[in-house]
Scaffold this motif. Sequence first.
Motif, PDB file in Angstrom:
ATOM      1  N   UNK A  68       0.841  -1.190  -0.130  1.00  0.00           N
ATOM      2  CA  UNK A  68       0.099  -0.019  -0.154  1.00  0.00           C
ATOM      3  C   UNK A  68       1.075   1.279  -0.023  1.00  0.00           C
ATOM      4  N   UNK A  69       2.022   0.930   0.656  1.00  0.00           N
ATOM      5  CA  UNK A  69       2.734   2.388   0.735  1.00  0.00           C
ATOM      6  C   UNK A  69       3.536   2.687  -0.571  1.00  0.00           C
ATOM      7  N   UNK A  70       3.605   1.437  -1.505  1.00  0.00           N
ATOM      8  CA  UNK A  70       4.342   1.743  -2.623  1.00  0.00           C
ATOM      9  C   UNK A  70       3.419   2.240  -3.705  1.00  0.00           C
ATOM     10  N   UNK A  71       2.151   1.445  -3.747  1.00  0.00           N
ATOM     11  CA  UNK A  71       1.278   1.737  -4.731  1.00  0.00           C
ATOM     12  C   UNK A  71       0.475   3.079  -4.506  1.00  0.00           C
ATOM     13  N   UNK A  72       0.364   3.686  -3.429  1.00  0.00           N
ATOM     14  CA  UNK A  72       0.202   5.086  -3.007  1.00  0.00           C
ATOM     15  C   UNK A  72       1.036   6.046  -2.872  1.00  0.00           C
ATOM     16  N   UNK A  73       2.316   5.682  -3.322  1.00  0.00           N
ATOM     17  CA  UNK A  73       3.334   6.377  -3.296  1.00  0.00           C
ATOM     18  C   UNK A  73       3.410   7.511  -4.852  1.00  0.00           C
ATOM     19  N   UNK A  74       3.493   8.433  -4.703  1.00  0.00           N
ATOM     20  CA  UNK A  74       3.572   9.614  -5.882  1.00  0.00           C
ATOM     21  C   UNK A  74       4.607   9.306  -6.891  1.00  0.00           C
ATOM     22  N   UNK A  75       5.718   8.734  -6.141  1.00  0.00           N
ATOM     23  CA  UNK A  75       7.206   8.654  -7.118  1.00  0.00           C
ATOM     24  C   UNK A  75       7.218   7.156  -7.446  1.00  0.00           C
ATOM     25  N   UNK A  76       6.337   6.086  -7.036  1.00  0.00           N
ATOM     26  CA  UNK A  76       6.427   4.793  -7.571  1.00  0.00           C
ATOM     27  C   UNK A  76       5.324   4.187  -8.124  1.00  0.00           C
ATOM     28  N   UNK A  77       4.192   3.946  -7.144  1.00  0.00           N
ATOM     29  CA  UNK A  77       2.917   3.602  -7.918  1.00  0.00           C
ATOM     30  C   UNK A  77       2.927   1.908  -8.031  1.00  0.00           C
ATOM     31  N   UNK A  78       1.954   1.292  -8.727  1.00  0.00           N
ATOM     32  CA  UNK A  78       1.756  -0.192  -8.909  1.00  0.00           C
ATOM     33  C   UNK A  78       2.682  -0.585  -9.896  1.00  0.00           C
ATOM     34  N   UNK A  79       4.025  -0.661  -9.710  1.00  0.00           N
ATOM     35  CA  UNK A  79       4.960  -1.203 -10.494  1.00  0.00           C
ATOM     36  C   UNK A  79       5.142  -2.589 -10.540  1.00  0.00           C
ATOM     37  N   UNK A  80       6.110  -3.028 -11.075  1.00  0.00           N
ATOM     38  CA  UNK A  80       6.482  -4.572 -11.024  1.00  0.00           C
ATOM     39  C   UNK A  80       6.836  -4.951  -9.566  1.00  0.00           C
ATOM     40  N   UNK A  81       7.657  -4.274  -8.952  1.00  0.00           N
ATOM     41  CA  UNK A  81       7.987  -4.523  -7.499  1.00  0.00           C
ATOM     42  C   UNK A  81       6.736  -4.860  -6.827  1.00  0.00           C
TER      43      UNK A  81
END
Length: 579
Positions: free
Chosen positions: A96-109
């Motif tokens: 959730x922290x990664x997906x809702x981060x404005x610099x990353x999002x729902x990426x491969x990781x």
Amino acid sequence: MPGKPFKLLPAINSSTAKTPLQEAQLKLFYLMLGANVLKGAIYLFDAISNHQGDGSGRAIRLMVTSTITIFILRRFPKIIYWGIHYAVVGTILHVYYRVFNQSVGADVVAMQAIFMVIISAFYGLGKKWGAVYTVIAFASVILVHYIPQRFTGLHALPQQLNDVYIAINCLVILMSHVYFHAVLYGNLRESELLNEKLAELAETKTNFLSTMSHELRTPLNSVIGIAGLLISDSANARQKEQLDVLKFSAEGLLTLINDILDINKLDSGKFELENAPFDLEHLLNGIVQGMMFKVEEKKLHLELTIDDAIKGKRYLGDSARLSQVIYNLIGNAVKFTENGEVNVQAKVLNSDHDSSTIRFEIKDSGIGISEAQQLLIFEPFKQAAVSTNRKFGGTGLGLSIVKQLVERFGSHIKLISKPGEGSVFYFDLVLHEDLSKLPDEAVAVNRSSEFDLANLRVLLAEDNMMNIFFMKQLFKRWNITADIAENGEEVLALLESKDYDVILMDMHMPVLDGMEAAKRIRQHTNPLKASTYIIALTASVSDQIQTRIKTHGMNDYLPKPFQLEDLRDRLQGLMQGEQ
């Protein structure tokens, strides 16, 4: 604490993993936590090199918490279940922290992290928690489109470091499948091997029981047979009483042997009921008469009541198994009744033109059975209490066999009992009347007439000396002069020089057994000799015995110990057929 502090995949030994599944869970957990240390190191390097240390705190926390968790799990491996919950929840928060981060999002990781949640939850926690955590993790990539809130502070990794990060995650996912694939197919292979061993064990047990049956029933045949002959000869009341005890004890031993063999047959699913005509009134009277010795010994009163609608009729069914059920129930009632009476009743509940529902009831005034004990007594090898065996004896097989046999008849055994007030066992059977029976007068004439067996040419194939002695005494009484062969080769040799009306063929003999001897007789070039009537005499109780007898060309079959009347009836039938 064993191992080096930064050993990422510590060895799993018997003290840390009790099962292959737990071992795989621990390996996966150690792998994921070790990977977190590497990924934390990558983030720490990126924070120091590209962002002036911004984010290094999160990287250090990830490395430290992962290392501490490894040490805790190595010290307390039994908390693996809660450790998996902790790891899955932590990974979901990271998603959730990664997906809702404005610099990353729902990426491969992020997708890899979701996949690791699925693997860890399903393999480590079961389908319920696996489904719950999977829904929560996947919900992040949907909710991000409807919730405007975004986190800041997580910097995207440079392409080269990001590829390394993805490769580490791929390694974790790959190894997790390797671990659990090995557990799954290892268990399947072990299950197959176990099934093969169980099949071999079952076959070995069946062969052992068949051999033991032969070895035990063969001497019993001579003991019961000779006791029967002496009883009919003895004019001395005291000797007759002693012989009655001997015969009763031998028949009791035979019953025990049969019970053990029947339990094996019922458990293996190879048990089948016969469907032949029988006289129910005659059967019940015979059972009660057979129990009178024990009843008189205990000074009890045994009463049999048969519905008038049953008398004079013949029914279709397995009389031997029905007799076994009733005999066991009466024997049980007599055993546990010290004073008073045992009542046996057969009553027609309802009937139509060719069938009747008959209730069989055995009531006693014995010690009774408590409700708690009633839950145990129908289980094999169990009795109502530990003291029961010491006081009354028995193996705990009788009622178990009764229950299973009654169920094979399509009914259920019922019990009404209270401690100190006696017990009532009853069951209802639907029996079809034998409408093709001969008139009673014809049956009576056939039973009463006895043919002279003196001219019957008999060859006895038997290798047991006691059985040979017993059969000689029996033949002498019936005015039969029989030839004796102690193996199959002798049978074939005697058949070459003489003609016989009947061969009484024991199955287990040295040199050449009864099966092979019968097969060779049927292949004889002389049609008369090849068609000699063969009656198999065997103590074997193999499920395939009757099939094998027919396959090898034998005409009839008598199990040892056999009733003298049964053998005489067959020999008379041969004489009657000839006349």
